[in-house]
Each structure stands twice: as C-alpha cells, then as structure tokens.
Write a protein that holds these residues in place. Sequence first.
Motif, PDB file in Angstrom:
ATOM      1  N   UNK B  48      -4.665 -30.216  14.184  1.00  0.00           N
ATOM      2  CA  UNK B  48      -4.545 -31.833  13.697  1.00  0.00           C
ATOM      3  C   UNK B  48      -4.235 -32.969  14.984  1.00  0.00           C
ATOM      4  N   UNK B  49      -3.686 -32.089  16.448  1.00  0.00           N
ATOM      5  CA  UNK B  49      -3.984 -32.844  17.767  1.00  0.00           C
ATOM      6  C   UNK B  49      -2.381 -32.602  17.934  1.00  0.00           C
ATOM      7  N   UNK B  50      -1.700 -31.828  17.554  1.00  0.00           N
ATOM      8  CA  UNK B  50      -0.472 -31.804  17.879  1.00  0.00           C
ATOM      9  C   UNK B  50       0.006 -31.270  19.127  1.00  0.00           C
ATOM     10  N   UNK B  62     -11.019 -34.817  15.541  1.00  0.00           N
ATOM     11  CA  UNK B  62     -10.683 -35.187  15.349  1.00  0.00           C
ATOM     12  C   UNK B  62     -11.528 -36.374  14.075  1.00  0.00           C
ATOM     13  N   UNK B  63     -10.920 -36.475  13.344  1.00  0.00           N
ATOM     14  CA  UNK B  63     -11.554 -36.847  11.785  1.00  0.00           C
ATOM     15  C   UNK B  63     -10.285 -37.344  11.500  1.00  0.00           C
ATOM     16  N   UNK B  64     -10.147 -37.911  10.442  1.00  0.00           N
ATOM     17  CA  UNK B  64      -8.590 -38.214   9.382  1.00  0.00           C
ATOM     18  C   UNK B  64      -8.042 -37.388   8.470  1.00  0.00           C
ATOM     19  N   UNK B  65      -6.820 -36.836   9.003  1.00  0.00           N
ATOM     20  CA  UNK B  65      -6.855 -35.225   8.621  1.00  0.00           C
ATOM     21  C   UNK B  65      -4.979 -35.716   7.051  1.00  0.00           C
ATOM     22  N   UNK B  66      -5.080 -34.985   6.396  1.00  0.00           N
ATOM     23  CA  UNK B  66      -4.057 -35.052   5.342  1.00  0.00           C
ATOM     24  C   UNK B  66      -3.607 -33.548   5.719  1.00  0.00           C
ATOM     25  N   UNK B  67      -2.122 -33.275   5.765  1.00  0.00           N
ATOM     26  CA  UNK B  67      -1.564 -32.089   5.850  1.00  0.00           C
ATOM     27  C   UNK B  67      -0.460 -31.567   4.874  1.00  0.00           C
TER      28      UNK B  67
END
Lengths: 230, 187
Positions: B48-50, B62-67
């Motif tokens: 998630x890039x966190x 590096x795409x659009x995530x939902x979590x």
Amino acid sequence: MALAAAHPGGGLLLASPVQAALRLLELLPSAAFWRAVGNSSLRIFGGFLLSCALAALLAALAAGRPWFRDLLAPPVAVVKAVPVASFIILALVWLDSRSLSLFISGLMVFPPVYLNVLEGLRRTDGKLLELARVYRIPLGRRIWGIYVPQVLPYFRSAASLALGLCWKAGAAAEVIGLPAGTIGERLYTAKVYLQTPDLFAWTAVILMLSAGFERLFLGVVDLLAGKAGR
Amino acid sequence: MEIRVEGLCKSYGGKAVLTNLTAVFRPGITCVAAPSGTGKTTLLRLLLGLERPDRGSIRGADCRWAAVFQEDRLLEDLPAAGNLRFALGEVPGEAEALLARLGLDLSDPKPVRVWSGGMKRRLALARALLAPSEALALDEPFTGLDGENRARCLELIRESGKGKPVLLATHDLTGLEDAPVVHLGGG
C-alpha cells in the motif's frame, strides 16, 4: 464589603449592588454607553478572532515541522510568562491607543489557542490519516473529517479560557491607553472621580460581555462540532 | 495487471519480519497466510506504500488501492452513509444493495460507535469493495464475523476480485481452498 457599602457615606468608596444596578440602568439608554460597548467589543473580540485564526494557522504549520515548533516555543513561553502590564506599556510605544486593546487581547489569546490546537493536531489518529492516504481522500475532506473533529475539543477549551483572558487584558489595555469612547476610558474616569457605582456598573458590563461572547462563540464551535465530518 | 515482489525484506528494531519474500499476485484472490505477527500486515503495508522495504523490489503496486486494515478505521461518530461519503466522496448507487447483502442498513442514522464489532467490520469491507480500485488489500477481513456473515463477505470479495488482484491476509483458509496461497512466517 457589604458592611462598608451600608455604612453612611460608604457608597463613595464601595457602592452597593443596588447603586451599581441603578447606575447601569441610567447608562443603558445613552448613546455613549453603546458606543463604548461597541468600540471595546469590536477591538477586543476582533483581537480574539484574529489571534485564533493566526494561532490555528501557525499550529497547523508547526504540527508537522519540529523546527518551526521549536522556533515558536520561546516567544510563546515569553508571552505566557510576562505580565500583561509590561506588554501594554511596551505596546503603547509602538501602537496608537485605539489599536492597543486589539493587540493586547490578541496577544493573551495566542498562547492557549496555539498550544491547544497544536496538541490536538499532534494527537490526530495516524491510522485514519493512513486510510485517507490509501483511499486518496482530498485534503479538504481530510481536514473536515479527521482534523476538525480531533482539534475542536482542544480549541473549545482553549477558546473558553482565552475569551475570559482577552476581556481582562483588553480592558486593562484600555484603562492604560485611554482610547476615546471605550469601556476602559469609562473605568478610568470612574476611578479618577471616585464614582464607584460607575466602576461597578462598567465592571458588570465587562462580565456580561465576556460571558455573552463566550456563549455565542462556543455555541458556534459546538454547532461546527456537530456538523464536522458529516 | 499483476503485482510482483522480489527479495522483499523488512525488519523492525533488528527483528526480521519479512525475509527475502518473492511472490506474484495476479487478478483474483491470493491468500497471504501466516500465524499472527509473522508479516501479513507488514506485507500489505509495504504494498500500500505505507512502509518502505529494507531491501527488495515491488512492481505493479503503484496503482489505486482499496483496503480493509487490521482495525476498522471508521469515523465512529458518523453513520454508515457518512463513513462512505467521507472515504468515497459520495455514497455510490450500489451501496444500499451491497450493504443489504452484508446485513447492514445504509439508512441507519446511528453513529457506527454504537454498532457491534462484526457490523463495523462488514462496513469497513463494504467501503473497500465500493471504492474505485485496481487492487484490494484485505487484512483479516473476517475478524469478529460468524460463519454465515463470513460466507457472505467472501462471496462479495470473490465478485469484486474479478479482474484485479485481491490480497487476503488471513490465518483461516476455510472456503478459500481454491485460491493461491503465499505462506509467510519463519522467513
């Protein structure tokens, strides 16, 4: 105090509550009374509002920048510790007497509001900020949904304290600076001519204004708190 | 699209949590299975890039995530609709039907603070499924759910997972026997 007021001639040094109330009733219909109330309210509450805005802005900048927080820490500590009379006398050198109460009330408001807003921002839930980052929630919605509900309780308690402080400091600044047509000027005149009913009547006016503005302002804050994030 | 991790390493305070992990996540559900505390959440946070990996590479993430996070991460003072509006900008048209399938009522005006843990978990899942995304990261999404609700949630995840990678971190693989599994733990 009641005994002193009840003593024959005691009203000269210490007016009774009845004398003060009667004097207030006499003052109420006069245009000069409302002009003094308007001038003082405008400057003192104006100083409060401007200071709140500046304190919130600087707290927002300081929350994520330790160097900026460190930079502001000494001046904030100085404003907290130095007696208000020292600032009033110093400010008189630089400012005209009409701007004095605005500046002084703002100065007194700044430390509690800045420090409380900063504390609220620093306690913002990092997990919700991560959620906002992943879901690419725009800044405006983050502010309204995460920061505002978090900071408002801190801001509310600071504003409640600061509103009392700004009226005390603002009135003191007016008594020393003597801007024409203000409550401070009326207080000073009452002192010079030993008009204790006037002194008490104007003091009561300050108390009522302080309480009234506090209720009004906190009512708006509570309304905002109820809507935050919705 | 696919997400590829190679030689991924991450440690906290000298303790290795992920060691040299290589895996490919293709469209559909991929389970990330491991005992508690062995890197499932860390892997999802890296994707998630966190977090940043100590070593290794991540490609395609590096795409659009939902979590769904380990915690529900809901705005507790808002009702279900307010939470969806906060995360998604508006309440999508399909929200009412999706929430109903999860046994939730979109029009419930009560703040989620008063909801049960299971209801909050399902709302957190609904938020992720309704969000526009190219990949889903679901960290123990079935926590606190009974068998029936778990099955409903899994069915919806399967539907949403068509055409995009769904990383489902769980320690319980019941109903997921057909999904590829990345095993973590012990390096």
